[in-house]
Design a protein around this motif. Structure first.
Motif, mmCIF file in Angstrom:
data_model
loop_
_atom_site.group_PDB
_atom_site.id
_atom_site.type_symbol
_atom_site.label_atom_id
_atom_site.label_comp_id
_atom_site.label_asym_id
_atom_site.label_seq_id
_atom_site.Cartn_x
_atom_site.Cartn_y
_atom_site.Cartn_z
ATOM 1 N N GLN A 163 -3.660 -3.878 -8.722
ATOM 2 C CA GLN A 163 -3.234 -2.671 -8.007
ATOM 3 C C GLN A 163 -4.247 -1.588 -8.320
ATOM 4 O O GLN A 163 -4.485 -1.245 -9.474
ATOM 5 C CB GLN A 163 -1.836 -2.224 -8.448
ATOM 6 C CG GLN A 163 -1.399 -0.946 -7.728
ATOM 7 C CD GLN A 163 0.036 -0.555 -8.050
ATOM 8 O OE1 GLN A 163 0.890 -1.431 -8.264
ATOM 9 N NE2 GLN A 163 0.311 0.722 -8.077
ATOM 10 N N ARG A 179 0.817 -1.197 0.000
ATOM 11 C CA ARG A 179 0.000 0.000 0.000
ATOM 12 C C ARG A 179 0.852 1.248 0.000
ATOM 13 O O ARG A 179 1.975 1.253 0.501
ATOM 14 C CB ARG A 179 -0.949 0.001 1.190
ATOM 15 C CG ARG A 179 -0.263 0.066 2.552
ATOM 16 C CD ARG A 179 -1.297 0.230 3.647
ATOM 17 N NE ARG A 179 -0.698 0.273 4.971
ATOM 18 C CZ ARG A 179 -1.305 0.762 6.040
ATOM 19 N NH1 ARG A 179 -2.524 1.261 5.950
ATOM 20 N NH2 ARG A 179 -0.690 0.765 7.204
ATOM 21 N N SER A 182 -2.505 4.181 -3.427
ATOM 22 C CA SER A 182 -2.794 2.903 -4.086
ATOM 23 C C SER A 182 -2.792 1.765 -3.076
ATOM 24 O O SER A 182 -2.192 1.855 -2.009
ATOM 25 C CB SER A 182 -1.774 2.619 -5.198
ATOM 26 O OG SER A 182 -0.484 2.393 -4.630
ATOM 27 N N SER A 228 -2.426 -2.642 -3.338
ATOM 28 C CA SER A 228 -2.227 -3.847 -4.142
ATOM 29 C C SER A 228 -2.806 -5.028 -3.379
ATOM 30 O O SER A 228 -2.456 -5.248 -2.209
ATOM 31 C CB SER A 228 -0.735 -4.068 -4.420
ATOM 32 O OG SER A 228 -0.222 -3.002 -5.207
ATOM 33 N N ASN A 236 -5.271 2.218 -8.110
ATOM 34 C CA ASN A 236 -4.618 3.521 -8.007
ATOM 35 C C ASN A 236 -5.634 4.631 -7.839
ATOM 36 O O ASN A 236 -6.850 4.400 -7.821
ATOM 37 C CB ASN A 236 -3.756 3.758 -9.253
ATOM 38 C CG ASN A 236 -2.660 2.720 -9.404
ATOM 39 O OD1 ASN A 236 -1.936 2.443 -8.451
ATOM 40 N ND2 ASN A 236 -2.536 2.129 -10.589
#
Length: 989
Positions: A503, A452, A456, A458, A505
């Motif tokens: 991921q 993180r 974002s 993941s 964003n």
């Protein structure tokens, strides 16, 4: 002599005016007609010769060439007249034991004779004497028996002719013939016509049975039974019979004839069914057209065989339509389920052609294929609810292996499918097949944070089962949103993914997000979805973190979140349960409608001015809107009328009108109107409806709806044995519903009995008569205590008799008695026992026995209503529920309670010489209210109780007892008489 001349003059005027009316056509069999004879009749007068004015004289006149004779006497000035006129011998037809004597005559007014009014009479006597042969001129007064004294309705003055016609009946004639005699004791009379006749029922054909001409019976045999013969091609299980009344009319045909199979009734004859029609059984029905897919090639058919390709199932009626095979089901679809691995749902649509049947069932067959080799799926595969005999168009299949090819075949069946197998019907017409490659639906098993940053996150997740190399690819759908929603809206972002990692964003720093992942197979099937997981971005300015710390934080946050959700769900469920919790009785008996609060009854006696209560609860009617038609009864305060209410703006309706008798006191008026104040508060279909009152005028009235059939007890007595148990229970259900309404309003009736239940023309029962009714007080026991007043002992609960404590529970006791009255067709509760005997018997645990043919479930409810402990008696809501249950399941009424005739028919203590409890047959019949059959027993030679005890059911039918209720009452009474010792011991109370 001038008296006689005056009578002759009037007599001639009569013939002149009425000469054309002498011949009268009648239906009677005439055996003497003075007018039709024309010539002199040769009737005998006595004394034979006492001078010119001594006795009866013949008067002769000629009209239109015909002579007419009459007899007259007019010795009004002479004392102690005894003048006799006797007819010739009248031959009697053997069967005619009852004849009618029609006399036309004139009587002069005694006041029209000067000086003769003291000795003059205005009546004469009719006598009769039977004989087996004509005695000629021999005449002895002692042989004659007086029939009646005849008095005129209208008396003739000097110039005003008044002709009277009187008809008298001479009964119980038994010899070959008889004489009539007319005795004058000092009147001025002219007998113009005497006609003697008897009545017959003419030969007739009724209900395909032919009956001969029959002489009508006498008063001792009001209905004469006549046997008939069925017409051609008609039959009857029982000998057709009909009854001839004393008035010469046919009534009550019994055992009617019916056309044989293959024949139908056409104008009192039986004719063959036409081609294309059939009739299977002897009945009064018409021939029916052959049903679908059948044919009849000749007339007079008893049935119609199936056409080729159509069949009847073994359970089909032999004369019903024939049906074909169903076509194949349609649209077979296999859908994977998210419940667990190894399951799918097969669904399909019904066949387009059911073959005309509604008993369609389905079977499912399974084959599994591996490396191009197919075999039956075997017992491992499970089907819910089953693989055969399915009535629904879907089935759940489980225990499937992943990544195998399965072939499912669904076949439609009907009741005729097996019949078609020998004809090798192609299975493709009723089967549908689908093949599929089954894969366990994918399911997300876990989700974790990989990395993180402030903007974002993941994530990765696991899927089960793991895809094989040859299995269809799995796609994923990721949904996420911010955790906090301050604007009252929730915004989701959806990502379509091919892999199990992503991921995300463009997120906000230091913000918590909620994520959910769902898997989809390559063929579009939906798999399992993960739980919603929370992950948080780093605050702005923080360095990225790897998954170790993040996983630990996520685990803690997830646990906290799960705890919060569990607490919220628990509190919501507990709150919901607190609103719906009921006691065990409510769970069984209460409904949402029953739990609604009702208004509470207001006792009109609490008003200082009773007139205010009447105006508050009842509608005032102007007397001009009420029309009385006929007196139908008498109440405590005055007469009750049937009448019409025509209020402005309303339709004219039939009503019952209670009136207040003249000379009433003010207290009587207030008591009279208080019943209206009570009724005006009720609005229920099983409570008598108050239309309004008349109070502002001299004659007070209470106007209610009109109930055509009157009081229930009298109505049931008049229709003994005519209603089924189902109909009687329906009546009781209506009464119970009305009483439930009253008890819900905190109201006690106190005088619930069948006599206070009214019945309309649709057999709907309504509670009425609120003269003894009182409201429940708000004391802990909910009782009403009264220090005086009459109590209907036979209907009243023991605690109400002993302590004058009235509750809805005491009304339930009374309802039990009403149930007994209804099932016993209006019989008096406890028969002829005195009130003291009734109270003593109840206190010693005696309860009324089950009436004849009473369903066991109904009698058990009676016994529950008569429990000594009032708290254990059912409530009216319970009673309505139970009666509804019985009505919804009519088969539950077929089990009949044990019937003990020794208790149901109370016998007197006296004993006849033959050892029976009765001195005569008539005394026994009177005790069971069947005295109308006394003559039947006598004519059949059953004159002693010993003969009665030997009778069987067939014997009772043969003497003319036909009504089922009467037949059972007499049969059960005989059964009870055979055990008189037990009978009398039962009543040693």
């Amino acid at each position: 002599m001038d008296f006689i001349c005056g009578v002759r003059h009037l007599l001639f005027s009569y013939f002149l005016i009425n000469g054309i009316l002498i011949t009268i056509q009648t239906k009677e069999e005439v055996i003497l007609d003075m007018k039709a004879a024309g010539g002199e009749l040769g009737w005998l007068t006595w004394p034979l010769d006492q001078g010119e004015r001594s006795g009866w004289e013949v008067v002769q006149r000629t009209l239109n060439g015909s002579q007419f004779y009459s007899y007259s006497v007019c010795n009004v000035g002479e004392r102690e007249q005894d003048n006799w006129l006797r007819t010739t011998f009248i031959q009697r037809r053997p069967a005619a034991s009852r004849v009618f004597v029609e006399i036309q005559f004139i009587v002069r007014d005694c006041n029209s004779f000067d000086g003769a009014s003291l000795t003059c009479k205005e009546t004469f006597n009719l006598y009769t004497s039977e004989s087996d042969a004509d005695v000629g001129t021999t005449f002895r007064k002692g042989q004659f028996k007086k029939v009646t004294t005849i008095a005129p309705d209208e008396i003739t003055s000097k110039n005003d002719l008044r002709i009277n016609t009187e008809t008298r009946v001479v009964e119980n004639l038994s010899r070959k013939g008889f004489y009539l005699a007319f005795q004058d004791i000092g009147a001025c009379i002219a007998i113009l016509s005497v006609r003697v006749y008897y009545k017959t029922c003419p030969a007739t054909v009724k209900s395909l049975a032919s009956f001969p001409e029959t002489v009508a019976g006498g008063e001792n045999q009001a209905l004469k039974e006549v046997n008939g013969v069925c017409t051609d091609n008609a039959i009857s299980e029982n000998l057709p019979r009909i009854y001839c009344t004393v008035d010469g009319e046919w009534v009550v045909p019994v055992g009617q004839c019916q056309c044989k199979p293959g024949y139908e009734e056409v104008e009192d004859t039986c004719q063959e069914c036409q081609q294309g029609f059939f009739k299977a059984a002897a009945s009064g029905d018409k021939c029916e057209p052959c049903p679908a897919n059948t044919q009849s090639l000749k007339s007079g058919a008893l049935s119609c065989p199936c056409m080729d390709g159509f069949y009847r199932a073994p359970n089909d009626p032999p004369n019903g339509p024939c049906s074909g095979l169903p076509s194949a089901p349609k649209d077979l679809v296999a859908t994977t389920t998210q419940l667990s691995a190894g399951k799918l749902v097969l669904s399909w649509s019904p066949p387009a052609d059911t073959g005309g049947r509604n008993d369609i069932t389905y079977s499912v067959d399974c084959q599994r294929c591996e490396s191009n080799v197919c075999q039956a799926c075997g017992e491992k595969i499970r089907y819910e609810p089953a693989s055969t005999g399915l009535t629904d168009t879907k089935v759940l299949v489980s225990e499937l292996d992943a990544h195998l090819n399965y072939t499912f075949t669904v076949e439609a069946h009907s009741g005729v499918s097996l019949l078609a197998l020998p004809r090798s019907k192609p299975p493709s017409t009723s089967a549908l097949t689908t093949s599929l490659h089954y894969t366990d639906p994918p399911k997300i098993t876990s989700m974790r944070l990989v990395e993180r940053t402030p903007t974002s996150l993941s994530l990765s997740w696991d899927v089960s089962p793991r895809p094989r190399a040859l299995s269809p690819p799995i796609r994923y759908e990721l949904n996420y949103r911010k955790k906090d929603d301050n604007l009252g809206m929730t915004t989701y972002t959806v990502l379509k993914l091919e892999k199990n990692l992503v991921q995300v964003n463009e997120l906000n720093p230091g913000t918590a997000y909620l994520f959910r992942v769902q898997a989809f197979t390559g063929d579009g099937g939906a798999g399992g979805s993960s739980m919603e997981e929370q992950f948080e971005t780093l605050p702005e300015g923080h360095l990225p973190q790897n998954n170790t710390a993040v996983i630990f934080g996520a685990a803690v946050g997830g646990a906290v979140m799960l705890f919060i959700v569990a607490v919220v769900l628990f509190l919501r469920r507990r709150k919901r349960n607190s609103h719906t919790r009921q006691g065990p009785e409510d769970t069984y008996f209460s409904s949402s409608e029953q739990l609604k609060p009702l208004k509470t009854y207001v006792d009109p006696h609490t008003y200082e001015d009773p007139n205010v209560a009447v105006l508050k609860f009842a509608t005032e009617i102007h007397p001009s809107h009420v029309t009385k038609q006929k007196v139908i009864g008498a109440g405590e305060f005055g007469e009750v009328y049937r009448g019409i209410l025509k209020a402005p703006g309303r339709k004219e309706v039939a009503v019952a009108i209670k009136t207040l008798k003249p000379g009433y006191t003010e207290k009587q008026r207030q008591d009279f109107l208080s019943e209206a104040s009570i009724m005006g508060q009720f609005a229920h279909q099983n409570i008598i409806r108050l239309e309004g009152v008349v109070t502002k005028f001299k004659h007070a009235m209470i106007v209610t709806e009109y109930m055509e059939n009157g009081a229930l007890d009298r109505y049931l007595k008049d229709h003994d044995g005519e209603f089924s148990s189902f109909q009687l229970v329906g009546m009781l259900r209506g009464i119970a519903a009305g009483m439930k309404y009253l008890s819900d309003m905190s109201y006690v009736h106190r005088d619930l009995a069948a006599r206070n239940i009214l019945v309309n023309n649709t057999l709907e029962c309504k509670v009425s008569d609120f003269g003894l009714s009182r409201v429940l007080e708000d004391d802990p026991e909910g009782t009403y205590t009264t220090s005086g007043g009459k109590i209907p002992i036979r209907w009243t609960a023991p605690e109400a008799i002993a302590y004058r404590k009235f509750t809805s529970a005491s009304d339930v006791w009374s309802f039990g008695i009403v149930m007994w009255e209804v099932m016993a067709f209006g019989e008096r509760p406890y028969w002829d026992m005195s009130n003291h005997e009734v109270m003593k018997a109840i206190n010693e645990a005696f309860r009324l026995p089950a009436p004849m043919d009473c369903p066991s479930a109904v009698y058990q409810l009676m016994l529950q209503c008569w429990l000594q402990d009032r708290s254990k008696r059912p409530r009216f809501g319970d009673i309505v529920s139970l009666l509804d249950k019985l009505l919804r399941s009519p088969d539950s009424l077929k089990t009949i309670a044990d019937f003990d005739p020794r208790v149901s028919i109370r016998l007197p203590s006296t004993s006849g010489s033959d050892g029976s409890p009765f001195r005569s047959v008539s005394e026994w019949l009177e005790s069971i209210k069947m005295s109308q059959y006394s003559e039947n027993f006598t004519c059949a030679g059953i004159v002693t109780m010993d003969q009665v005890l030997q009778m069987k059911n067939e014997d009772i039918k043969n003497i003319g007892v036909r009504l089922p209720g009467h037949l059972k009452r007499i049969a059960y009474s005989i059964l009870g008489l055979k055990d008189q010792t037990s009978t009398l011991s039962v009543f040693a109370v």
